[in-house]
Design a protein around this motif. Sequence first.
Motif, PDB file in Angstrom:
ATOM      1  N   CYS A  60       0.845  -1.193   0.000  1.00 43.20           N
ATOM      2  CA  CYS A  60       0.000   0.000   0.000  1.00 43.20           C
ATOM      3  C   CYS A  60       0.883   1.247   0.000  1.00 43.20           C
ATOM      4  N   ALA A  61       0.576   2.183  -0.895  1.00 40.14           N
ATOM      5  CA  ALA A  61       1.353   3.408  -1.014  1.00 40.14           C
ATOM      6  C   ALA A  61       1.131   4.363   0.155  1.00 40.14           C
ATOM      7  N   ARG A  62       0.075   4.154   0.922  1.00 40.08           N
ATOM      8  CA  ARG A  62      -0.237   5.071   2.021  1.00 40.08           C
ATOM      9  C   ARG A  62       0.263   4.551   3.368  1.00 40.08           C
ATOM     10  N   CYS A  63      -0.086   3.297   3.712  1.00 39.55           N
ATOM     11  CA  CYS A  63       0.261   2.777   5.044  1.00 39.55           C
ATOM     12  C   CYS A  63       1.423   1.782   5.020  1.00 39.55           C
ATOM     13  N   GLY A  64       1.794   1.297   3.848  1.00 43.37           N
ATOM     14  CA  GLY A  64       2.890   0.350   3.749  1.00 43.37           C
ATOM     15  C   GLY A  64       2.493  -1.091   4.018  1.00 43.37           C
ATOM     16  N   GLY A  65       1.214  -1.326   4.259  1.00 45.95           N
ATOM     17  CA  GLY A  65       0.732  -2.674   4.516  1.00 45.95           C
ATOM     18  C   GLY A  65       0.528  -3.445   3.215  1.00 45.95           C
ATOM     19  N   GLU A  66       0.141  -4.713   3.372  1.00 44.13           N
ATOM     20  CA  GLU A  66      -0.099  -5.559   2.213  1.00 44.13           C
ATOM     21  C   GLU A  66      -1.440  -5.205   1.579  1.00 44.13           C
ATOM     22  N   ALA A  67      -1.453  -5.115   0.262  1.00 48.36           N
ATOM     23  CA  ALA A  67      -2.683  -4.837  -0.480  1.00 48.36           C
ATOM     24  C   ALA A  67      -2.839  -5.905  -1.549  1.00 48.36           C
ATOM     25  N   LYS A  68      -4.037  -6.484  -1.630  1.00 48.79           N
ATOM     26  CA  LYS A  68      -4.332  -7.464  -2.679  1.00 48.79           C
ATOM     27  C   LYS A  68      -5.300  -6.809  -3.653  1.00 48.79           C
ATOM     28  N   VAL A  69      -4.903  -6.796  -4.925  1.00 52.39           N
ATOM     29  CA  VAL A  69      -5.688  -6.117  -5.948  1.00 52.39           C
ATOM     30  C   VAL A  69      -5.930  -7.049  -7.136  1.00 52.39           C
ATOM     31  N   PRO A  70      -7.046  -6.851  -7.867  1.00 47.42           N
ATOM     32  CA  PRO A  70      -7.377  -7.730  -8.993  1.00 47.42           C
ATOM     33  C   PRO A  70      -6.727  -7.310 -10.313  1.00 47.42           C
ATOM     34  N   PHE A  71      -5.668  -6.512 -10.259  1.00 48.08           N
ATOM     35  CA  PHE A  71      -4.977  -6.075 -11.473  1.00 48.08           C
ATOM     36  C   PHE A  71      -3.476  -6.100 -11.218  1.00 48.08           C
ATOM     37  N   GLN A  72      -2.710  -6.161 -12.297  1.00 45.97           N
ATOM     38  CA  GLN A  72      -1.251  -6.164 -12.184  1.00 45.97           C
ATOM     39  C   GLN A  72      -0.806  -4.739 -11.887  1.00 45.97           C
ATOM     40  N   PRO A  73      -0.274  -4.477 -10.687  1.00 50.24           N
ATOM     41  CA  PRO A  73       0.150  -3.116 -10.352  1.00 50.24           C
ATOM     42  C   PRO A  73       1.347  -2.683 -11.198  1.00 50.24           C
ATOM     43  N   SER A  74       1.372  -1.419 -11.554  1.00 53.03           N
ATOM     44  CA  SER A  74       2.514  -0.867 -12.272  1.00 53.03           C
ATOM     45  C   SER A  74       3.171   0.175 -11.373  1.00 53.03           C
ATOM     46  N   ASN A  75       4.381   0.523 -11.671  1.00 54.45           N
ATOM     47  CA  ASN A  75       5.131   1.446 -10.808  1.00 54.45           C
ATOM     48  C   ASN A  75       4.765   2.902 -11.034  1.00 54.45           C
ATOM     49  N   ASP A  76       4.005   3.208 -12.083  1.00 55.63           N
ATOM     50  CA  ASP A  76       3.699   4.605 -12.378  1.00 55.63           C
ATOM     51  C   ASP A  76       2.488   5.153 -11.622  1.00 55.63           C
ATOM     52  N   ARG A  77       1.725   4.272 -10.935  1.00 55.66           N
ATOM     53  CA  ARG A  77       0.561   4.730 -10.183  1.00 55.66           C
ATOM     54  C   ARG A  77       0.549   4.089  -8.799  1.00 55.66           C
ATOM     55  N   PRO A  78       0.119   4.838  -7.770  1.00 55.54           N
ATOM     56  CA  PRO A  78       0.066   4.262  -6.420  1.00 55.54           C
ATOM     57  C   PRO A  78      -1.079   3.264  -6.278  1.00 55.54           C
ATOM     58  N   VAL A  79      -0.883   2.270  -5.421  1.00 57.52           N
ATOM     59  CA  VAL A  79      -1.901   1.259  -5.125  1.00 57.52           C
ATOM     60  C   VAL A  79      -2.154   1.306  -3.620  1.00 57.52           C
ATOM     61  N   TYR A  80      -3.425   1.251  -3.230  1.00 60.11           N
ATOM     62  CA  TYR A  80      -3.803   1.353  -1.821  1.00 60.11           C
ATOM     63  C   TYR A  80      -4.510   0.087  -1.354  1.00 60.11           C
ATOM     64  N   CYS A  81      -4.372  -0.228  -0.062  1.00 60.32           N
ATOM     65  CA  CYS A  81      -5.113  -1.341   0.524  1.00 60.32           C
ATOM     66  C   CYS A  81      -6.585  -0.921   0.641  1.00 60.32           C
ATOM     67  N   GLU A  83      -8.568  -0.547   3.199  1.00 60.22           N
ATOM     68  CA  GLU A  83      -8.860   0.422   4.256  1.00 60.22           C
ATOM     69  C   GLU A  83      -8.443   1.831   3.849  1.00 60.22           C
ATOM     70  N   CYS A  84      -7.241   1.982   3.296  1.00 55.17           N
ATOM     71  CA  CYS A  84      -6.760   3.303   2.884  1.00 55.17           C
ATOM     72  C   CYS A  84      -7.581   3.835   1.717  1.00 55.17           C
ATOM     73  N   PHE A  85      -7.927   2.966   0.785  1.00 60.99           N
ATOM     74  CA  PHE A  85      -8.739   3.390  -0.359  1.00 60.99           C
ATOM     75  C   PHE A  85     -10.094   3.911   0.113  1.00 60.99           C
ATOM     76  N   ALA A  86     -10.729   3.195   1.042  1.00 62.79           N
ATOM     77  CA  ALA A  86     -12.026   3.615   1.566  1.00 62.79           C
ATOM     78  C   ALA A  86     -11.902   4.945   2.314  1.00 62.79           C
ATOM     79  N   ALA A  87     -10.821   5.105   3.091  1.00 62.55           N
ATOM     80  CA  ALA A  87     -10.610   6.336   3.845  1.00 62.55           C
ATOM     81  C   ALA A  87     -10.403   7.522   2.897  1.00 62.55           C
ATOM     82  N   MET A  88      -9.650   7.308   1.832  1.00 62.87           N
ATOM     83  CA  MET A  88      -9.402   8.386   0.865  1.00 62.87           C
ATOM     84  C   MET A  88     -10.685   8.735   0.106  1.00 62.87           C
ATOM     85  N   LYS A  89     -11.507   7.759  -0.155  1.00 64.75           N
ATOM     86  CA  LYS A  89     -12.747   7.987  -0.887  1.00 64.75           C
ATOM     87  C   LYS A  89     -13.721   8.835  -0.071  1.00 64.75           C
ATOM     88  N   GLN A  90     -13.687   8.687   1.265  1.00 61.58           N
ATOM     89  CA  GLN A  90     -14.579   9.463   2.137  1.00 61.58           C
ATOM     90  C   GLN A  90     -14.159  10.915   2.275  1.00 61.58           C
TER      91      GLN A  90
END
Length: 91
Positions: A60-81, A83-90
């Motif tokens: 996770c780019a925000r908290c540093g924890g493990e994030a499982k995502v349904p796409f192949q992450p690339s280095n040009d965009r941040p990926v969030y877990c 919990e962090c994604f939900a918090a940012m969305k709010q």
Amino acid sequence: MYEDKILKCKDCGEEFVFTAGEQEFYAERGFQNEPQRCKACRDKRKNAGKPQKELFTTTCARCGGEAKVPFQPSNDRPVYCSECFAAMKQQ
């Protein structure tokens, strides 16, 4: 009017509750037969033909924890877990 019933799953043999609310739902839809499988067996049967989604593990780019995502992450965009994604969305 309806009372909860204990039924036995024809696949796994476990008992499950056919609730009064479910019975009312079945009656409203005109279903005449009671369910023969528990929720877990119904879900398993429903998803049997569907391919499993591959999950990729990343950091996770925000908290540093493990994030499982349904796409192949690339280095040009941040990926969030989740919990962090939900918090940012709010925000």
